[in-house]
Every structure is written in C-alpha cells, then in structure tokens.
Motif scaffolding. Structure first.
Motif, short mmCIF file in Angstrom:
data_model
loop_
_atom_site.label_atom_id
_atom_site.label_comp_id
_atom_site.label_asym_id
_atom_site.label_seq_id
_atom_site.Cartn_x
_atom_site.Cartn_y
_atom_site.Cartn_z
N UNK A 11 55.91 36.49 19.74
CA UNK A 11 55.38 37.86 19.69
C UNK A 11 55.82 38.60 20.96
N UNK A 12 56.45 39.75 20.78
CA UNK A 12 56.98 40.53 21.89
C UNK A 12 56.43 41.95 21.81
N UNK A 13 55.89 42.43 22.91
CA UNK A 13 55.35 43.79 22.95
C UNK A 13 56.51 44.78 23.07
N UNK A 14 56.45 45.83 22.26
CA UNK A 14 57.52 46.82 22.25
C UNK A 14 57.79 47.33 23.67
N UNK A 46 68.40 42.45 25.23
CA UNK A 46 68.26 43.62 24.35
C UNK A 46 66.87 44.23 24.55
N UNK A 47 66.80 45.54 24.64
CA UNK A 47 65.53 46.25 24.75
C UNK A 47 64.87 46.28 23.36
N UNK A 48 63.65 45.79 23.27
CA UNK A 48 62.96 45.73 21.97
C UNK A 48 62.69 47.12 21.39
N UNK A 49 62.72 48.17 22.23
CA UNK A 49 62.57 49.53 21.71
C UNK A 49 63.66 49.85 20.71
#
Length: 344
Positions: free
Chosen positions: A35-38, A76-79
């Motif tokens: 689980x990764x926070x945006x 990579x930026x999760x945004x």
C-alpha cells in the motif's frame, strides 16, 4: 529424430526465456500488495538473473512508465500512476530473448478529514418509506423507495413529512436511487438493470434505459453535466444525461484501500457524498480522482428505541443549495434530520 530435436529445442527455449517461473527474475520492490500513499515514490527494483542485459521496460497496467539499460532502480512518482490497484510488469531483454516479472501495488489517498455532526432540525418521516433516493428542490423533497411490491416515487412536504404525490412501481421492480434532471425524475432499479424516466410534474413514465458495465442500480445524482451512479461496489459511473450511456468511471479509495458498498449519492459543492451501505457513515469523494477526502460519522444520530437491526439503514442524502442545508434520513426512519458538520 526431427520430433525429438523439436522437443529439445522447445525445452531449451523455455529454460532460456522463462526466468520468472524458476524464480530468477522477480520484483524485489515494491512487494506485491504494498500500500502506497499517493505522492510517495514507487521504487521498481528487480532481482536479475544476469547483470548482462540489453534493456528493461517497466509498465503499470500496460502503460510504459520507464526504460533502463542496466540493473539500477527506477523511481516513479505515484501521482503519475493514480489511485487504485495497479499491476506492474518489468520486461527484461537479454540477447534478443524476453522475460517478464510481475508485481502489484495499491495506491491510496491520504487520510480523510473526519467530521462529526450537530442536529439543526428534525422533521417527520414516513416509516413505510424504504428510502433509496432523496433530493430537495423548490421547497419540496423528492423521494424514491424500495422493496418489491412497495417501491414508489414520492413528492413530500419537508416540514410535515406529508406525501403530496406518489406513484407505485411495478410489483416486480425494486426501486433504488433517483435524481432530478430538468423536468425529468430519473430512477434506478436494483437487479433489474433498468432505469426509468418519469415526468417530474405528473409522475408519468416517459422512458427507460439499460445499464452498461455497472452491475446493479444503487445510488444516483448529477453534477449539472452528467448523471452519477453507484452499483454497490467501489465504482462510480458517469452517464450521459441524454443517452443514459456510461461514458466514464472512477474507483473510490480511502487510505485503507477500496471503499465498497457505495449507495445513495448526492452532489454537493463539487464533491460526491455517498452513504456506505450498512454503516452510519457518509464519505465525501473527489469526483476526479476517486479519493475519499472526508468521512462523516453519524453514529448515534438516530436513537429510535424501536429501530430494527436490519432494513433500517442510514440511506438518504439531500441538499438545499440555496440555504446550504444538509438533510439525511434512513430506511423506515420516523425522522429526517437537518445536520451541520463539525470537523474533528
């Protein structure tokens, strides 16, 4: 002899090209199911079978997010990935051969703002109304009710709870969410997968439509441009208000993962408010990203001692745009509440 050579060649090809099956090529990071926070970085790191490689192509849900010519980590930026469960692949090319490694992550939003409530006013509500949809317009409540043999659409006087007009649905139709669109009242049915269009003033039926990819009919609202529909999952669908075709959708997530059982909907000041079926909770959703930005805890609001443990769920959200009043009720409740939200 030719057949034997052919089988040997096939065996060698499998040995050379299927590193993943032997566990030689695999993701070290991110771990499957992480689980990764945006906004956080996603590190693509592999355990390689060899340091001599031609290239690596990284993708998320089939869309390429980066390429490497060595074994270094890709960041990579999760945004740029967006919310939801994402399937990751890494294709490694060595001497013209390809192998693939797989992983997946869940991108979630930051923790939602938490709200309590203050009861501003209480109004009578018909205890025979199995409330499924609720909307306020021109000083009047419009309500849809469910259950086979008892489903209806209604025009209700707010202050008294008096039913001013009512039309029953066919006995085989289970009424669900509804919304007003111009001079139309648009109603969903549950498992029948049919929407019904009524004249707002006469309550005469003037049309029907079928659902698209959405599984069932649960909640319905609109943002002035599109109809917005839920189907009991964590999906929200956007429909063309003229053709009733599903044109796009979003998946709804909070900081713990997908938010399922989205039910009755209301569009308020650019956000989607949704009842969560079976809970005393309303979530506030960003219609662009699907992120849950707020959560309203309504536990303890309805204290009727005769309330049953089933078929009495919180379900019904209406908004007075002019006076900025928020109304909520539930299935077969004897009260409808005007509430004010208090951020915790």
């Amino acid at each position: 002899m030719k057949k034997i050579l052919g089988l040997c060649s096939l065996g060698m090809l499998l040995v050379c090209s299927c590193f993943t099956n032997k566990g030689k090529l695999e993701f070290v990071a991110p771990e499957s199911g992480k689980v990764i926070v945006i906004g956080q970085q996603v590190n693509f790191k592999l355990k390689f079978p060899t340091v001599a490689l031609d290239s690596v192509v990284y993708a998320v849900d089939g869309n390429i997010v980066g390429r490497k010519n060595d074994t270094t980590t890709l960041v990579v930026d999760s945004q740029t990935i967006g919310l939801g469960t994402k399937n990751l692949t890494a294709k490694v090319y060595v001497d013209g051969k390809e192998d693939i490694a797989y992983s997946n992550v869940i991108i979630v939003p930051e923790s939602a703002k938490q709200y309590g409530f203050e009861i501003v006013n209480t109004f009578p509500h018909d205890t025979s109304a199995f409330t499924q949809g609720l909307e306020y317009a021109d000083g009047i409540l419009y309500e849809s009710t469910g259950q086979y043999n008892y489903s209806s659409i209604r025009k209700v006087e707010l202050t008294s709870g008096k039913v001013l007009k009512k039309t029953m649905l066919d006995a085989k139709s289970f009424g669900e969410g509804m919304t007003l669109w111009g001079n139309k009242l648009i109603l969903l049915t549950w498992e029948e997968k049919i929407g019904i269009v009524f004249d707002k003033n006469t309550f005469n039926q003037i049309g029907t439509f079928e659902y698209g990819n959405s599984k069932e009919g649960w909640g319905l609202t609109n943002d002035g441009k599109r109809l917005i529909k839920s189907d009991g999952t964590n999906m929200i669908y956007f429909l063309n208000p003229d053709t009733y075709k599903e044109e796009s959708s979003i998946s709804v997530y909070d900081d713990k993962g997908p938010v399922d059982s989205l039910n009755e909907l209301e569009y308020i000041d650019g956000k989607i408010y949704a009842n969560v079926y079976g809970q005393e909770i309303i979530v506030i959703i960003d219609p662009t990203t699907g992120a849950v930005e707020g959560q309203i805890n309504l536990v303890g609001m309805y204290t009727n001692p005769e309330r049953k443990t089933y078929d009495n769920e919180l379900n019904g959200i209406a908004y007075d745009k002019d006076a900025k009043r928020l109304f909520v009720t539930g299935k077969k409740w004897n009260q409808l509440f005007e509430i004010k939200l208090n951020e915790r």
